[in-house]
Scaffold this active site. Sequence first.
Site, PDB file in Angstrom:
ATOM      1  N   GLU A  25       0.820  -1.338  -0.109  1.00 58.14           N
ATOM      2  CA  GLU A  25       0.060   0.171  -0.177  1.00 58.14           C
ATOM      3  C   GLU A  25       0.898   1.301  -0.090  1.00 58.14           C
ATOM      4  OE1 GLU A  25      -1.300   1.884   3.747  1.00 58.14           O
ATOM      5  OE2 GLU A  25      -1.581   0.026   4.376  1.00 58.14           O
ATOM      6  N   LYS A 159      -4.825  -2.305  13.816  1.00 57.83           N
ATOM      7  CA  LYS A 159      -4.234  -1.355  14.505  1.00 57.83           C
ATOM      8  C   LYS A 159      -4.572  -1.515  15.948  1.00 57.83           C
ATOM      9  CE  LYS A 159      -3.317   1.225  10.364  1.00 57.83           C
ATOM     10  NZ  LYS A 159      -3.962   0.619   9.361  1.00 57.83           N
TER      11      LYS A 159
END
Length: 304
Positions: A25, A159
Amino acid sequence: MNSLLSIAPEVSAALAAGRPVVALESTIISHGMPYPQNLEMARRVEAIIREEGAVPATIAVADNRIHVGLDDALLERLATAKDVAKLSRRDMGAILASGGLGATTVAATMIAANLAGIRVFATGGIGGVHRGAEISFDISADLEELARTPVAVVCAGAKSILDLPKTLEYLETRGVPVIGYGTDTLPAFFCRSSGLALALRRDTPEEVAAVLAAQAALGFPAGAVIANPIPEAHALPEAEIDAAIASALADADRDGIAGKAVTPYLLARIVALTEGRSLTANIALVENNARVGARIAKALAALG
């Protein structure tokens, strides 16, 4: 081939020959880390994938095209520009039409990787269900993309700023396998374990590749999460991270931060609150995921 794709010659040749390719990404470059660490990280991650015998394909949108595999000039542009759009599924058409510069999130990277025929993607951590989502309904589009796009995502879990139990439950509901790579519990990004049990564990790239191949043979549309813990030497104490997250969340609430701005804001605050230790940990886990992703891509390519 989709007319909006611009695939780098190295990536195109590897795909045509059935050699392993790993997608990367670009949001982590533009919105996840400060300069120059972001550019150094991007170059190092690509080098690790090559060391492991695979081809890196960093993805971004620029000049009305989805670029799969970036030259150094575009990498540097993503690392230094101040007006880079953060792209998920809903944003890609608009930025492509306008000719703007966009960095791809997990969701957008999965879309582009699938269009190009790339089956493995390495990143830091996926998005998920945000804390307080029962009120805000703030759930990352990454989760929905995992349910409908057949790309395996190697990450250090979701996360740790997120609601991890709800994130895991959402993935189960949507039929997305979460495979613990050498672990029985979901990693918590900066920490090696969240304490949340996983139903699947595999310990080698070949074992993971076999699961992915079987899932593809069944025609399932979903991707998979390969949950790879941060290396022990770089893991941060749970108490330190929990305190930093609590403080960062309070700051975000005070400053009125919402939507797609939340994650980069929180990560930047945590870097400050941990005096840079979280940035070092973030870089280490991304590099580790790239290495594991390349090995899985090689094992998958060997299966044909």
